[in-house]
Structure formats: structure tokens, C-alpha cells
Design a protein around this motif. Structure first.
Motif, PDB file in Angstrom:
ATOM      1  N   ARG A 481       0.941  -1.158   0.231  1.00  0.00           N
ATOM      2  CA  ARG A 481       0.077  -0.091  -0.280  1.00  0.00           C
ATOM      3  C   ARG A 481       0.811   1.368   0.113  1.00  0.00           C
ATOM      4  N   GLU A 482       2.003   1.560   0.945  1.00  0.00           N
ATOM      5  CA  GLU A 482       2.382   2.303   0.981  1.00  0.00           C
ATOM      6  C   GLU A 482       3.766   2.322  -0.606  1.00  0.00           C
ATOM      7  N   GLN A 484       2.222   1.990  -3.374  1.00  0.00           N
ATOM      8  CA  GLN A 484       1.501   2.097  -4.007  1.00  0.00           C
ATOM      9  C   GLN A 484       0.866   3.293  -3.983  1.00  0.00           C
ATOM     10  N   LEU A 485       0.914   4.084  -2.952  1.00  0.00           N
ATOM     11  CA  LEU A 485       0.395   5.467  -2.348  1.00  0.00           C
ATOM     12  C   LEU A 485       1.883   6.450  -3.232  1.00  0.00           C
ATOM     13  N   ASN A 486       3.275   5.832  -3.076  1.00  0.00           N
ATOM     14  CA  ASN A 486       4.293   6.426  -3.286  1.00  0.00           C
ATOM     15  C   ASN A 486       4.149   6.862  -4.813  1.00  0.00           C
ATOM     16  N   THR A 505      -5.952  11.574 -10.282  1.00  0.00           N
ATOM     17  CA  THR A 505      -6.039  10.312  -9.043  1.00  0.00           C
ATOM     18  C   THR A 505      -7.339   9.552  -9.315  1.00  0.00           C
TER      19      THR A 505
END
Length: 552
Positions: A481-482, A484-486, A505
């Protein structure tokens, strides 16, 4: 000797045990003298001898107990008066009379001795009167000489008796003081409560030392005042109710002794300025205070009062100084005991608080473990259970059914054996929370205790390993998840307009969640905008519509 026999009685008994055999020896000497010189006993020597022998034997037998000394003395002197009355020879008469008066002055009390003097004087007077009737001038001269000798002997004996009495009283007083100090020591050594210690100590000192009033003062923590902590009688109770205290260094025996640390005596309270008169103690005529110390520090004072002037001798001071020292040691021990008791109570409180905290931590850990495993299982990423068939070549299959043996083991938190079905189940426990169960089917002959221990060990290790695997998978998911967020944030760097940011977004969220659609709105809802215009009269932002819609 026993405790209820005074010193004077013991001394008198010892004296009589020596005098009685000596009197028998004198009688036998007179008997032998008459038998060798005359060949027979002269005068009344025979009845005199019988009386003295009977008196001596009875007296020696009775004197085995010193408490009988008074009765032996009375009986012996009655026998001597009879002997004096039987004697007719002047020389023997005056000799025995003088001896009787001297011994009586030592052994008899005042009125008994007075009666003896009257009886002896009557017998001597009768003999003198007969001498005058017979015209025996020599007898009168001898009688006069005898009377003078008896008078002198009596005066000397009474003086000696008074000295012995005073000496006996002083020794008895000293012995009583020593016993009293010992009894106070027993009290102080057996009591650890300060309130009970002070109450018992002042009562014992007053009763054993025979004082009018006794009290104990303790110096406060600031060292400014000596506070009354224990006192005897009704006056003491009233003084304690008023919280009586005296300044350290004040003009009183307590103020002085708590300042200089040495015994202070007011021998005559009517004359000594150091005595602070108290209306509750009107009969005090002398007062003494002694310091109570802990090591070298003055912590209080022992105060004793008497109804007699000059009541305190050097022996009183020494005995009470011992008592004050014992009180100092007892106070230190009692305070140490109270401090230890307080420490024990505080440790118990901390222990119970720690236990409560530990139980709360364990409860939270169980809740957290239960919730974590429930969420982990409900996520659907892990099978809820597997089974293996009798065929050793077959692979385990997913199976979520719980057998009755597994349910029983989970509820009862221990190994359950079903001998009928040859089944054995054990709960999987993690941080005291059941997260599953293991069931195996084994031959009956192999259901031994060793298998139970092995199954318990496997369940314990499996619980730890499962939790580690769960944490590892959750960490991997968090890492993904981290990342993907990055990636989303990285694409933001390439956008130059607001429209590009909105499109990036929505497209990334659609791809990430597999969503069918999405919306982003900028600004505020229309209802809020209308309310703001009516309140402020302000135009819409940028002169455009209130809602900036962007759809994907």
C-alpha cells in the motif's frame, strides 16, 4: 527469700538464728559450772533452762521462713521476761535484763519494745524494793548500777536499731527501684505500638516507683516544642485533651532538660524557679525530668513528680536514667517498626496495582489478539482450516467445520481425548486467547501421555508461528500500500494543472480498488453556498459555479 519479705525481716531472722544457739550455749555453760562446783543446779536454773530450750527449738524451726520473725521475736522476749521474773540473784537478774533490752531494741517494734521495758522495769523495781526491805545496801547499789547499765544499753541498742532500719529501708527502696526499672524494660521490649508503649510505661513507673504523677514528652520535628504524649490520672487525661506542650528551653524542668540533655531536679517546688506550676497537679512538691535520647539526639523527656520535698535520691536518678534510656531504645524500635509496616503496606499497594495493571494489559492483549485474528480470517486471504484424509498421498483440503472434540478443547482450553472415535484435540492458544484447535486421529494403543505433551508443544509453537506469519503478511500488505501511494504521489509531480491532478487521482484509485467509477468535487455544497451568500452577500468563487465537478 521471697519478694514479699522485706530486707529488715531477713536481717532480723539471720540475727535470731545466731542468738538462739548462743543463748543455749550460755545456759549449758552455767549448768556445767554449777554441776562441777556445787554438784547441783542452783536457784531456778533448771526451769530457766527448760524455758529457753523450748523457746530456742521452736524459734529455730519457725525461722526457716523469715516472715515468722516477728512472732518468734515476741515469743522469745515473753520467755525472757519469764526468765527474768524467775531469777533472784541480782547479778544474773541485771545481766539477763540488759541483754533482753538490747536484743529487744533490735528485734521489736516500738510498742512491743515499750511493753518489754515496762515489764523488765517492774521486775527490777520489785527486786530493788525487796533489797531495801532486807536492808541490803549493796543490793541497792547493784540495782542502781544495773539500771544505769540497762538504760545506756537500751539507748545504744535503739540507736543501732534505727540505723539498721534506715539502712534496710534504703536497701529495700534500692531493690524496688531496680525491680521497677527491670519491669519497665520488659514493658518497653514487648510493645511496638508507640501509643500503647507510652500508656503502659507511665503507669508502670508511677506504680512501681510510687510517684505522684508521671508523664512523657516528645520533641516535635522542628525542635521547638516538647509535646505531651502520655500522662497518668485524670489530670493527665485533661492535659492530653488540651494538647499540653512546653517550649524547648523554657523556664521549666521539661524546657531545660530538652535543651541541655541532662537530668533537671526541682527539689522544692515552692522555692525552685525551674518548676512550672500546674493547677491540675496541686500536690507536687518535687519534680525531676530526665532526657530521652536516640543516639545523641534529644527526642523527649521523662517527667516524674512527688508529693514530698527532696524526694529524689541518687539511686532514683540512676534508676530513672536507665528507664529513660530504655524508652529511647523502645521509641526508636517502634518508629522503625512503624516505618517498616508503612513500607510493607506501600509495597502491597504497589503490588496490587501492578497486578491490576498486568491483568488489564493481559485483557487488552487478548482483545487485540482476538480482534487481529478475527479481522485476519475475515479478510479472506487465509483459509479458516484444513483437513487431511487417511490417504497419505492426498493433499490437505480446506475445511472450516469444527468437530465436537475440537469445540470442547477450545472451550475447556485443554487436551480432549475421545476414546470412542480415537480422536485427540488441543486448543491453539496465543497470549491466553484461543485462536484455533488441532485434532488428530491416532490408534488407541498410542494415546499415551507422551503424545499429549507432543501435541501441546506443537500447538504452542504453531500459535507463535501463525502470529509471526500473520504479522509478516500484514507488513507485506502495508508495504504494498505504501508503494502504491508513493506511485500516486510520484505521478502528481508530472501534473501541471488542477484538471490533470484530478484525472490522475481518479484513474489511480479506480485501478487500485478496481472501482467502476468515481467523483471528485471541489468547493462547497450548494446549500452551504446559498447560506453564505445570504449571510455575507459575497459572490461565488472565481465568478463560476459553486460546484467544480470532475467525473471519470
Amino acid at each position: 527469700t521471697t519478694r514479699d519479705v522485706d530486707f529488715l525481716a531477713v536481717v532480723r531472722a539471720g540475727f535470731m538464728r545466731r542468738v538462739l544457739p548462743l543463748s543455749l550455749a550460755v545456759i549449758w555453760a552455767l549448768i556445767l559450772f554449777d554441776l562441777t562446783t556445787v554438784g547441783t543446779l542452783q536457784g531456778n536454773l533448771l526451769p530457766v533452762s527448760i524455758i529457753l530450750h523450748i523457746t530456742a527449738f521452736i524459734g529455730l524451726y519457725a525461722l526457716r521462713d523469715p516472715r515468722n520473725v516477728r512472732f518468734v521475736a515476741y515469743g522469745g522476749h515473753i520467755a525472757l521476761v519469764i526468765v527474768i521474773a524467775l531469777q533472784i540473784e541480782p547479778i544474773n537478774l541485771y545481766l539477763i535484763s540488759a541483754t533482753t533490752l538490747v536484743v529487744g531494741a533490735y528485734l521489736l517494734d516500738r510498742y512491743a519494745y515499750l511493753a518489754l521495758v515496762i515489764a523488765v522495769a517492774a521486775i527490777i523495781g520489785w527486786n530493788v524494793w525487796e533489797a531495801f526491805d532486807r536492808g541490803e545496801a549493796r543490793g541497792v547499789a547493784v540495782a542502781a548500777s544495773g539500771i544505769v547499765a540497762i538504760t545506756i544499753s537500751t539507748m545504744a541498742a535503739r540507736h543501732f536499731n534505727g540505723v539498721v532500719r534506715d539502712f534496710a529501708r534504703r536497701n529495700e527502696r534500692n531493690n524496688n527501684l531496680i525491680r521497677a526499672a527491670g519491669e519497665v524494660g520488659q514493658v518497653t521490649n514487648s510493645i511496638l505500638s508507640l501509643d500503647e508503649l507510652f500508656g503502659r510505661a507511665v503507669e508502670v513507673i508511677r506504680d512501681r516507683f510510687a510517684y505522684y504523677h508521671v508523664q512523657i514528652f516528645l520533641v516535635d520535628e522542628e525542635g521547638q516544642y516538647a509535646d505531651l504524649v502520655s500522662s497518668t490520672g485524670e489530670a493527665g487525661r485533661r492535659l492530653l485533651e488540651t494538647k499540653h506542650r512546653l517550649p524547648v528551653g523554657s523556664q521549666s524542668v521539661i524546657g531545660r532538660v530538652t535543651q541541655i540533655g541532662e537530668p533537671i531536679i526541682a527539689a522544692d517546688t515552692d522555692r525552685d524557679d525551674v518548676h512550672a506550676r500546674n493547677e491540675l497537679l496541686p500536690d507536687t512538691r518535687s519534680e525531676m525530668a530526665l532526657p530521652i535520647t536516640d543516639s545523641r539526639r534529644i527526642i523527649g523527656a521523662l517527667d516524674v513528680q512527688s508529693t514530698r520535698s527532696n524526694a529524689f535520691s541518687q539511686v532514683d536518678i540512676q534508676a530513672l536514667q536507665i528507664v529513660a534510656t530504655q524508652l529511647g531504645v523502645a521509641i526508636r524500635n517502634a518508629r522503625l517498626f512503624e516505618a517498616q509496616e508503612e513500607s510493607v503496606r506501600e509495597n502491597k499497594r504497589l503490588f496490587f496495582e501492578s497486578e491490576a495493571s498486568l491483568r488489564e494489559i493481559q485483557r487488552l492483549n487478548r482483545q487485540l489478539t482476538q480482534k487481529s485474528w478475527r479481522d485476519f480470517i475475515e479478510s479472506g486471504d487465509v483459509p479458516e482450516g484444513v483437513s487431511v484424509a487417511d490417504d497419505k498421498t492426498a493433499s490437505p483440503i480446506v475445511d472450516t467445520n469444527w468437530s465436537s472434540v475440537m469445540i470442547d478443547a477450545s472451550k475447556r482450553r485443554r487436551i480432549i481425548v475421545d476414546d470412542a472415535a480415537n480422536l485427540m484435540a488441543v486448543p491453539i492458544v496465543l497470549r491466553n486467547e484461543v485462536i484455533g484447535a488441532i485434532e488428530v486421529e491416532i490408534p488407541t494403543a498410542e494415546t499415551e501421555e507422551d503424545h499429549h505433551e507432543i501435541l501441546r508443544s506443537v500447538a504452542t509453537r504453531l500459535a507463535v508461528s501463525l502470529d509471526n506469519a500473520r504479522l509478516f503478511e500484514e507488513a507485506q500488505q502495508s508495504t504494498i500500500r505504501e508503494q502504491q501511494l508513493n506511485e500516486i504521489v510520484g505521478r502528481y509531480q508530472a501534473a501541471n494543472t488542477v484538471d490533470e491532478l484530478l484525472q490522475i487521482t481518479l484513474s489511480e484509485l479506480k485501478e487500485l480498488f478496481g472501482a467502476d467509477g468515481g467523483k471528485i468535487r471541489l468547493g462547497r455544497p450548494a446549500s452551504q453556498t446559498a447560506g453564505a451568500e445570504s449571510a455575507n452577500g459575497a459572490p461565488p468563487m472565481n465568478g463560476h459555479s459553486q460546484n467544480g465537478d470532475h467525473h471519470d
